[in-house]
Design an enzyme around this catalytic site. Sequence first.
Site, PDB file in Angstrom:
ATOM      1  N   PHE A 175       0.857  -1.191   0.000  1.00 23.60           N
ATOM      2  CA  PHE A 175       0.000   0.000   0.000  1.00 23.60           C
ATOM      3  C   PHE A 175       0.888   1.235   0.000  1.00 23.60           C
ATOM      4  O   PHE A 175       1.695   1.416   0.896  1.00 23.60           O
ATOM      5  CB  PHE A 175      -0.941   0.051   1.211  1.00 23.60           C
ATOM      6  CG  PHE A 175      -1.883   1.222   1.135  1.00 23.60           C
ATOM      7  CD1 PHE A 175      -3.088   1.123   0.457  1.00 23.60           C
ATOM      8  CD2 PHE A 175      -1.540   2.449   1.701  1.00 23.60           C
ATOM      9  CE1 PHE A 175      -3.938   2.219   0.352  1.00 23.60           C
ATOM     10  CE2 PHE A 175      -2.397   3.550   1.595  1.00 23.60           C
ATOM     11  CZ  PHE A 175      -3.600   3.431   0.916  1.00 23.60           C
ATOM     12  N   ASP A 184       9.096   2.916   1.891  1.00 24.41           N
ATOM     13  CA  ASP A 184       7.898   3.638   2.319  1.00 24.41           C
ATOM     14  C   ASP A 184       7.750   3.416   3.819  1.00 24.41           C
ATOM     15  O   ASP A 184       7.317   2.350   4.263  1.00 24.41           O
ATOM     16  CB  ASP A 184       6.682   3.112   1.556  1.00 24.41           C
ATOM     17  CG  ASP A 184       5.394   3.836   1.949  1.00 24.41           C
ATOM     18  OD1 ASP A 184       5.361   4.450   3.032  1.00 24.41           O
ATOM     19  OD2 ASP A 184       4.415   3.768   1.175  1.00 24.41           O
ATOM     20  N   LYS A 238       2.117  10.088   8.127  1.00 23.66           N
ATOM     21  CA  LYS A 238       1.390   9.636   9.315  1.00 23.66           C
ATOM     22  C   LYS A 238       1.914  10.213  10.642  1.00 23.66           C
ATOM     23  O   LYS A 238       1.510  11.282  11.035  1.00 23.66           O
ATOM     24  CB  LYS A 238       1.333   8.117   9.331  1.00 23.66           C
ATOM     25  CG  LYS A 238       0.412   7.584   8.213  1.00 23.66           C
ATOM     26  CD  LYS A 238      -0.138   6.201   8.484  1.00 23.66           C
ATOM     27  CE  LYS A 238      -1.292   5.862   7.575  1.00 23.66           C
ATOM     28  NZ  LYS A 238      -0.944   5.303   6.282  1.00 23.66           N
TER      29      LYS A 238
HETATM   30  C1  LIG Z   1      -1.099   5.540   4.863  1.00 17.65           C
HETATM   31  C2  LIG Z   1      -0.019   5.124   3.953  1.00 17.65           C
HETATM   32  C3  LIG Z   1       0.244   5.810   2.756  1.00 17.65           C
HETATM   33  C4  LIG Z   1      -0.623   6.954   2.280  1.00 17.65           C
HETATM   34  O1  LIG Z   1      -0.546   8.043   3.139  1.00 17.65           O
HETATM   35  P1  LIG Z   1      -1.710   9.161   3.105  1.00 17.65           P
HETATM   36  O2  LIG Z   1      -1.233  10.177   4.109  1.00 17.65           O
HETATM   37  O3  LIG Z   1      -2.975   8.486   3.457  1.00 17.65           O
HETATM   38  O4  LIG Z   1      -1.733   9.738   1.757  1.00 17.65           O
HETATM   39  C5  LIG Z   1       1.308   5.395   1.977  1.00 17.65           C
HETATM   40  N1  LIG Z   1       2.081   4.364   2.358  1.00 17.65           N
HETATM   41  C6  LIG Z   1       1.866   3.685   3.498  1.00 17.65           C
HETATM   42  C7  LIG Z   1       2.765   2.559   3.866  1.00 17.65           C
HETATM   43  C8  LIG Z   1       0.802   4.030   4.329  1.00 17.65           C
HETATM   44  O5  LIG Z   1       0.573   3.336   5.446  1.00 17.65           O
END
Ligand SMILES: *Cc1c(COP(=O)(O)O)cnc(C)c1O
Length: 400
Positions: free
Chosen positions: A137, A222, A251
């Site tokens: 994700f 990420d 986050k």
């Molecule tokens: C939540 C998340 C995203 C997206 O972040 P947003 O602030 O919702 O755009 C991307 N990568 C990972 C691993 C995430 O947990």
Amino acid sequence: MTGTLDEQGLDRYQLALMGTFGRPLRVLAKGQGSYVWDADGNRYLDLLGGIAVNALGHADPEWVAAIATQASTLSHVSNFFATEPQIALAERLLDICGAPEGSRVFLTNSGTEATEAAFKMSRRTGRARILALTESFHGRSTGALTLTYKEAYRAPFAPLAPGVDFIAPNDVAALEAAMGDDIAAIFIEPIQGEAGVKPLSHEYLAAVRRLCDTHGVLLIADEVQTGIGRTGTWLAMQAHGIMPDVVTLAKGLGGGFPVGAVVAFGTHTATLLTAGQHGTTFGGNPLASAAALATIDAIESRGLLAHVKVMGEWIKAAVGALPGVVEVRGQGLLLGIRLKAEISAAVAAAAIEDGFIVNPPSPDTIRLAPALTLTQAEAEPFVQWLADYLAAHAAATEEA
Ligand SMILES: *Cc1c(COP(=O)(O)O)cnc(C)c1O
């Protein structure tokens, strides 16, 4: 109108907001530390922390003061100008990431935007192909979506950008087969959060680093969910002693204020995007930067990295010992409780009725991503609740 204040609010929500999130669980009215309250005054232990966002819990006084002070000093300027909080935040991020000489930061408003910037960086290598992992994700914009695995998220928006291949996580042979000199970048999450808190093995991450070096491929970690102390180190990659080429953050970075970042390690990576090739109106504005600085400062000054490790181990031991729990995956305060039965949605639904907010990312797994300040005394009632719930479930299934 009839019903509780909560139900009235949710009815209004559904008439005013798009249905992208379905009907929300509650209308939340306020928060304090590890707790939130709904519109009717019911209290909940927030074990999800806005999905790994509220690092200092809710309404932390130092965080609030930093934002209030900055808001009354200078809240936004265009990127024709620089500000002290923006510069200080970038310096701080380079420092906590252990970034070498020549590294640079790009500030965003969200994780998706951090993915987008990293995606554009990978295009600037001049190579067209990108690798990502199944169950990944990385966000929901059309760019980030090309790197996000779930078919239900992707299919309605086809065709997406070409050139992304998915390979299975923790499969070194598949990685070796997919890697080559035509690959621009590989996107990984050190712990796949949305997939249900599934960690990549040290062996796998080491192989990714080695093959990226061999083929001149960017290793893009990420850490939107795992970064900023969530797993007990500033970056989850640091626990492995493996330095990526690019890290994306969001986050927890702002402790509840929307802010994200891309950290590019080393001069080559840091200069892939040149003047005019990327931009943002809000990204790195002084208000968001002050919130992020306050969050990082508090994590450091309160010794929260060490606390997160201790609390994570405590929850793992306490919950892992319950009958009905197969294993507790993850690190620090990003934990996936894998249950014997595929009842995570029912568990989460029962939990909120009894005052605990958790989340079921997959049918057999409950995710916890609470405030990094969570204490054992706060967590104990949930462990007891889960023990009781699983015991009752086991008894009911035996009778049936
Ligand atoms: C939540 C998340 C995203 C997206 O972040 P947003 O602030 O919702 O755009 C991307 N990568 C990972 C691993 C995430 O947990």
